[in-house]
Design a protein around this motif. Sequence first.
Motif, PDB file in Angstrom:
ATOM      1  N   LEU B  37       0.838  -1.184   0.180  1.00 37.30           N
ATOM      2  CA  LEU B  37      -0.198   0.140   0.109  1.00 37.30           C
ATOM      3  C   LEU B  37       0.885   1.229  -0.126  1.00 37.30           C
ATOM      4  O   LEU B  37       0.418   2.381  -0.732  1.00 37.30           O
ATOM      5  CB  LEU B  37      -0.826  -0.038   1.099  1.00 37.30           C
ATOM      6  CG  LEU B  37      -2.415  -0.559   1.228  1.00 37.30           C
ATOM      7  CD1 LEU B  37      -2.880  -0.664   2.628  1.00 37.30           C
ATOM      8  CD2 LEU B  37      -3.268   0.217   0.088  1.00 37.30           C
ATOM      9  N   LYS B  41       2.493   3.863  -3.799  1.00 38.66           N
ATOM     10  CA  LYS B  41       1.941   5.270  -3.708  1.00 38.66           C
ATOM     11  C   LYS B  41       2.733   6.379  -4.731  1.00 38.66           C
ATOM     12  O   LYS B  41       3.985   5.925  -4.875  1.00 38.66           O
ATOM     13  CB  LYS B  41       1.890   5.712  -2.346  1.00 38.66           C
ATOM     14  CG  LYS B  41       0.598   5.588  -1.440  1.00 38.66           C
ATOM     15  CD  LYS B  41       0.653   6.428  -0.285  1.00 38.66           C
ATOM     16  CE  LYS B  41      -0.102   5.870   0.742  1.00 38.66           C
ATOM     17  NZ  LYS B  41      -1.460   5.356   0.497  1.00 38.66           N
ATOM     18  N   ASN B  52      -2.101   0.469  -7.024  1.00 38.78           N
ATOM     19  CA  ASN B  52      -2.572   1.104  -5.554  1.00 38.78           C
ATOM     20  C   ASN B  52      -4.094   1.316  -5.539  1.00 38.78           C
ATOM     21  O   ASN B  52      -4.343   1.201  -4.079  1.00 38.78           O
ATOM     22  CB  ASN B  52      -1.647   2.356  -5.286  1.00 38.78           C
ATOM     23  CG  ASN B  52      -1.746   2.785  -3.890  1.00 38.78           C
ATOM     24  OD1 ASN B  52      -2.448   3.535  -3.474  1.00 38.78           O
ATOM     25  ND2 ASN B  52      -0.523   2.456  -3.037  1.00 38.78           N
ATOM     26  N   LEU B  55      -5.874  -1.990  -4.944  1.00 35.80           N
ATOM     27  CA  LEU B  55      -5.341  -2.429  -3.543  1.00 35.80           C
ATOM     28  C   LEU B  55      -6.268  -1.926  -2.389  1.00 35.80           C
ATOM     29  O   LEU B  55      -6.719  -2.720  -1.717  1.00 35.80           O
ATOM     30  CB  LEU B  55      -4.098  -2.588  -3.229  1.00 35.80           C
ATOM     31  CG  LEU B  55      -3.545  -3.158  -1.916  1.00 35.80           C
ATOM     32  CD1 LEU B  55      -3.745  -4.769  -2.203  1.00 35.80           C
ATOM     33  CD2 LEU B  55      -2.167  -3.366  -2.011  1.00 35.80           C
ATOM     34  N   ASN B  56      -6.263  -0.842  -2.581  1.00 38.11           N
ATOM     35  CA  ASN B  56      -6.898   0.076  -1.622  1.00 38.11           C
ATOM     36  C   ASN B  56      -8.365  -0.259  -1.544  1.00 38.11           C
ATOM     37  O   ASN B  56      -9.207  -0.128  -0.595  1.00 38.11           O
ATOM     38  CB  ASN B  56      -6.844   1.874  -1.803  1.00 38.11           C
ATOM     39  CG  ASN B  56      -5.867   2.132  -1.128  1.00 38.11           C
ATOM     40  OD1 ASN B  56      -6.238   2.319   0.013  1.00 38.11           O
ATOM     41  ND2 ASN B  56      -5.048   2.941  -1.530  1.00 38.11           N
ATOM     42  N   ILE B  59      -9.146  -3.685   0.090  1.00 38.24           N
ATOM     43  CA  ILE B  59      -9.006  -3.548   1.550  1.00 38.24           C
ATOM     44  C   ILE B  59     -10.065  -2.870   2.010  1.00 38.24           C
ATOM     45  O   ILE B  59     -10.544  -3.312   3.122  1.00 38.24           O
ATOM     46  CB  ILE B  59      -7.773  -2.833   1.782  1.00 38.24           C
ATOM     47  CG1 ILE B  59      -6.463  -3.988   1.668  1.00 38.24           C
ATOM     48  CG2 ILE B  59      -7.711  -2.684   3.319  1.00 38.24           C
ATOM     49  CD1 ILE B  59      -5.161  -3.449   2.033  1.00 38.24           C
ATOM     50  N   ALA B 104      -3.022  -4.466   7.398  1.00 37.77           N
ATOM     51  CA  ALA B 104      -2.394  -3.794   6.293  1.00 37.77           C
ATOM     52  C   ALA B 104      -2.533  -1.996   6.633  1.00 37.77           C
ATOM     53  O   ALA B 104      -1.688  -1.427   6.344  1.00 37.77           O
ATOM     54  CB  ALA B 104      -3.287  -4.009   5.105  1.00 37.77           C
ATOM     55  N   ARG B 105      -3.710  -1.614   6.994  1.00 42.22           N
ATOM     56  CA  ARG B 105      -3.952  -0.356   7.102  1.00 42.22           C
ATOM     57  C   ARG B 105      -2.834   0.187   8.245  1.00 42.22           C
ATOM     58  O   ARG B 105      -2.364   1.197   8.605  1.00 42.22           O
ATOM     59  CB  ARG B 105      -5.329  -0.009   7.630  1.00 42.22           C
ATOM     60  CG  ARG B 105      -6.212  -0.283   6.492  1.00 42.22           C
ATOM     61  CD  ARG B 105      -6.021   1.055   5.650  1.00 42.22           C
ATOM     62  NE  ARG B 105      -7.138   1.105   4.564  1.00 42.22           N
ATOM     63  CZ  ARG B 105      -6.785   1.083   3.165  1.00 42.22           C
ATOM     64  NH1 ARG B 105      -5.628   1.831   2.878  1.00 42.22           N
ATOM     65  NH2 ARG B 105      -7.508   1.531   2.277  1.00 42.22           N
ATOM     66  N   GLU B 108       0.509   0.309   7.152  1.00 41.83           N
ATOM     67  CA  GLU B 108       0.641   1.692   6.220  1.00 41.83           C
ATOM     68  C   GLU B 108       0.462   2.673   6.866  1.00 41.83           C
ATOM     69  O   GLU B 108       1.509   3.621   6.754  1.00 41.83           O
ATOM     70  CB  GLU B 108      -0.968   1.712   5.273  1.00 41.83           C
ATOM     71  CG  GLU B 108      -1.036   2.671   4.295  1.00 41.83           C
ATOM     72  CD  GLU B 108      -2.161   3.057   3.829  1.00 41.83           C
ATOM     73  OE1 GLU B 108      -3.396   2.517   4.477  1.00 41.83           O
ATOM     74  OE2 GLU B 108      -2.455   3.593   2.728  1.00 41.83           O
TER      75      GLU B 108
END
Lengths: 247, 218
Positions: B37, B41, B52, B55-56, B59, B104-105, B108
């Motif tokens: 992630l 970017k 990106n 994937l965002n 998620i 993941a977040r 990130e």
Amino acid sequence: MISFKNVSKVYKKNNLKALEGIDLEIRKGEIFGFIGQSGAGKSTLIRMINGLENASQGEVMVDGKHISELSNNELLKLRKKIGMIFQSFNLINSRTVYKNVAYPLEIIGMREDQIKENVYEALRVVGIESKINDYPNQLSGGEKQRVAIARSIVNDPKILLCDEATSALDPNTTQSILELLRSVNNTLGITVVLITHEMKVAESICNRIGVLEKGRLIDVVKKEKLSNLSALHPGTRALLAVEECIV
Amino acid sequence: MYRITDLLVQSTLETLYMVSLSTLFALTLGFPLGILLVITKKDNILPKEKFNRVLNTIINISRSIPFIILMIILFPLSRVIVGTTIGTTASIVPLSIAASPFVARMIESALLEVDPGVIEAVKAMGSTPWQMITKVLIPETLPSIVLGITITIINIISYSAMAGAIGGGGLGNLAIRYGFHRFETTILVAAVVVLVVFVQIVQSIGNKLSNILLERIS
């Protein structure tokens, strides 16, 4: 050493023309300075030398190689021969001074004892051996820039790029960093390319100065010729005059 | 009394088992996703803006499904992987999958703390993407990563209690079976107390560890 042939750069996103028709040759062993106001294209230009930016048109050649024709691996290899320092120093905060300076050698897989030897030598050159185990947050601005210089010369580069390297420093520290750059150029024979918006900085250290205005290289002057005002481009004169007003 | 302690010990062990394995799997899945992630970017290590965005979106979608529904949706997958859809082991599957986009977040937001100037500097030195990730991105943000993992573990603890509602084992299941269905309030309270202690321990260990790492940096 470094040559620009009719180089232009347009940023696709906002269609902004950052550079236009740059033709220039920077010689081996010289200190060349680009000067211009913010937005003149200095940053873009210096980043083309190590391939952080690509030209939209024209050719950038470094050490006999066309930057745009290099494969990914070749570009990484070339970058290892070009040091770079920045206005905000950009040290790795989680690493000590020693580990920061060791970084460029670590990534080429050098043996630990050789790394140690080279790091000590680089720290000696910049005069900051006593801070070897400190973390960047424990250092002053001038000390941080010395560490950054040590990090950029530790792998014996041919070129050193300086991106407004003294803009965040006070006048005294600026002078000492400029002296250090001069001695790096002198004793190690590294070609130095710097960008600055301060004529005083360019004047005190550069052999030649390139003046950028709105993406064009309007003048290239030898340091000795700066006093001959009538021979200068009006844009160069304006930059000189602005500084005098401030001083 | 003996029966309560027995039940509590048994359920606590089940919760520990569920939480530790789920954390492990969620990190294995979520950590690389978090790195992806960040590095894809714009202006980062390996800019791939389209990838990106996709994937965002994925998620975000997986994070918006409520856990209890996700467990039901994932019954077939649990059956394939562990051979059953109920029980402690079976609930590890949905727990891991539900927690990984969360991880993941977390990763990130931790990795984004690295100054873009530092990334540019190490890029200019000729670092490969792998070197930038392992030698700069992760070490620079370790204190925040540790806090992120702490929050993840606590989240998984509360999810695992929810898993108890539909047949997963552990303290949540104990509380529902005895406390809710059989009105044995003592067991319900005891289960909750153990969960509270659990969360306190995890959070204070996480804080301490993060502070130790932070002290080294600043």
